[in-house]
Each structure stands twice: as structure tokens, then as C-alpha cells.
Design an enzyme around this catalytic site. Structure first.
Site, PDB file in Angstrom:
ATOM      1  CG  HIS A  71      74.471  30.587  16.938  1.00  0.00           C
ATOM      2  ND1 HIS A  71      73.755  31.669  17.406  1.00  0.00           N
ATOM      3  CD2 HIS A  71      75.704  31.054  16.650  1.00  0.00           C
ATOM      4  CE1 HIS A  71      74.529  32.740  17.396  1.00  0.00           C
ATOM      5  NE2 HIS A  71      75.717  32.396  16.940  1.00  0.00           N
ATOM      6  CG  ASP A 119      70.742  31.538  19.036  1.00  0.00           C
ATOM      7  OD1 ASP A 119      71.372  30.564  19.499  1.00  0.00           O
ATOM      8  OD2 ASP A 119      71.241  32.372  18.244  1.00  0.00           O
ATOM      9  CB  SER A 214      77.487  34.510  18.330  1.00  0.00           C
ATOM     10  OG  SER A 214      76.963  34.793  17.083  1.00  0.00           O
TER      11      SER A 214
END
EC number: 3.4.21.36
Length: 266
Positions: A71, A119, A214
């Protein structure tokens, strides 16, 4: 419907059962890391208006390959990796800045369904970095490795220090013990949002990942050695540090074959 937040500095929404996961994470409840106890940590940055901005973390796994979250690189942008980084707002004298030459996202990743997993992405760098005391390769676990419940782990990153707060300038670290799959997938935790290809850590309501973390590593101590067992993926949209909503990571040991195949073929 469960809301969750991806932890890049952009927000994605995925499908779940009680509140959405958010994929924009930074370290909440952490402390500034010493310079530099986590030398495989990198800052992934994007170019906008002639300036570079931190968006995600990542792990250096080869001298010219970085592992991060899918992402983080969903949008078509110009990216670079900064290895040896400690303080984003100053020149530490240890940084190595390298352009991203190629992005390989897992083929099953779906940005509209973060809770499905996958992911993870690999970034091939335009040139090899030089290894030294501040820049080292991350150690990956053996394929299929599953962490025991309450295994000692640390999340690191430059993410927000509190929900809706500011990005950290200096690299932060926070102790996040692992939460086993049986617990994390129970109805009082994440329920069916969490898959067996994920790792949960934290959930004490004090320390967690947050926006900007992230893609960064979850370093876990197994048999006396730290290895990168997770890629920071999402937290609850109710807040970064919600009790019984541990930070969720892509489980690296589920993707070792894919990682090796991508590197070998590129």
C-alpha cells in the site's frame, strides 16, 4: 463492519467485520531509538514540488533491494530510499540516498481489500548501498516460522507519535510483544479481519504503530537473535493505540519463497 487504517501517510480502507483497519501507521508510545540500533531500517520517500517527503518505512534485505508494504507504493510517484537515516529533519552524515528503479508488488495485493493480505512489495534500487555500521541487511526468518504468543518484538519508524499527531523526526522504537493468531483472530480482537499470513503485535492501548510507520519492520527476538518478522500494515481506524486492536503486520515468513523468486528473476 470493522474499520482499519493502513499506516502510510495516505489512507486506504479495506473490508473487515467490526471497524476498518488503517494502513497509515507511526510508532505510538515509543522512545527515540539510539543511533542506529536498527541499521536495516530505511525511509521511503516520494518527490513532490521539488522536495522529498517521508511516506513509509522499509527494510533493506539486499544491497539493492528493499522490502516494504504494497500500500506504500500504490500510487504512481517518484520514490527514493534513504538508508542510514536517523533524523529526518537534519543531515546525520550517515545517509545513503538511492533512487527506486523498479517496484514489484505482490500479484495478489488488492488495495480495495487490505484485509485479504498480500500487503508486501519489493523495491529494486538503482544502485547498491554500501554496508557499514549504520546500513546493514535485515535478517529474515525461515519460511513458515510462527512466533509464539508474547514473543519480544520491537516496531520502529518515523510515524506519528499519537493518533492524528505529527510525524516523528527521529527514528522511534516501541516494544510490541507478539499476539498469536488464535488470540488476534478471536472476536474480542480483530476477528476474521486477521489472516494466518499476518502477525499481530501490541494491543495494550499504549504502544502501537501509526501513520508513517507502514512498510517498516517488526524486529522479533528468537533464539537470541533479532529478525524481521513483520511488515507494518494496518491499525484500527478508531485510533493507532486501541486496546485489543494490535498493530497488524504482513508475516514475512509466509512470503520467503516469493521474495527469493522476485530477487532471482530481477
Amino acid at each position: 463492519m470493522l474499520r482499519f487504517l493502513v499506516l502510510a501517510t495516505l489512507v486506504l480502507y479495506g473490508h473487515s467485520t467490526r471497524d476498518f483497519p488503517e494502513t497509515n501507521a507511526r510508532v505510538v508510545g515509543g522512545t527515540e531509538a539510539r543511533k542506529n540500533p536498527w541499521p536495516s531500517q530505511i525511509s521511503l520517500q516520494y518527490l513532490s514540488g521539488g522536495k522529498w517527503y517521508h511516506t513509509c518505512g522499509g527494510t533493506l534485505i539486499r544491497q539493492n533491494w528493499v522490502m516494504t508494504a504494497a500500500h506504500c507504493v500504490d500510487r504512481k510517484m517518484t520514490f527514493r530510499v534513504v538508508a542510514g537515516e536517523h533524523n529526518l529533519s537534519q543531515n546525520d552524515g550517515t545517509e545513503q540516498r538511492v533512487s527506486v528503479q523498479k517496484i514489484v508488488v505482490h500479484p495478489y495485493w488488492n488495495s480495495n481489500n487490505v484485509a485479504a493480505g498480500y500487503d508486501i512489495a519489493l523495491l529494486r534500487l538503482a544502485q547498491r548501498v554500501t554496508l557499514n555500521n549504520y546500513v546493514q541487511l535485515g535478517v529474515l526468518p525461515a519460511a513458515g516460522t510462527i512466533l509464539a504468543n508474547n514473543n519480544p518484538c520491537y516496531i520502529t519508524g518515523w510515524g506519528m507519535t499519537k493518533t492524528n499527531g505529527q510525524l516523528a523526526q527521529a527514528l522511534q522504537q516501541a516494544y510490541l510483544p507478539s499476539v498469536d493468531y488464535a488470540t488476534c483472530s478471536s472476536s474480542s480482537y480483530w476477528g476474521s479481519t486477521v489472516k494466518s499470513t499476518m502477525v499481530c503485535a501490541g494491543g495494550d492501548g499504549i504502544r502501537s504503530g501509526c501513520q508513517g510507520d507502514s512498510g517498516g519492520p517488526l524486529h522479533c527476538l528468537v533464539n537470541g537473535k533479532y529478525a524481521v518478522h513483520g511488515v507494518t500494515s494496518f491499525v484500527s481506524s478508531l485510533g493507532c493505540n486501541v486496546s485489543r486492536k494490535p498493530t497488524v503486520f504482513t508475516r514475512v515468513s509466509a512470503y520467503i519463497s516469493w521474495i527469493n523468486n522476485v530477487i532471482a528473476s530481477n
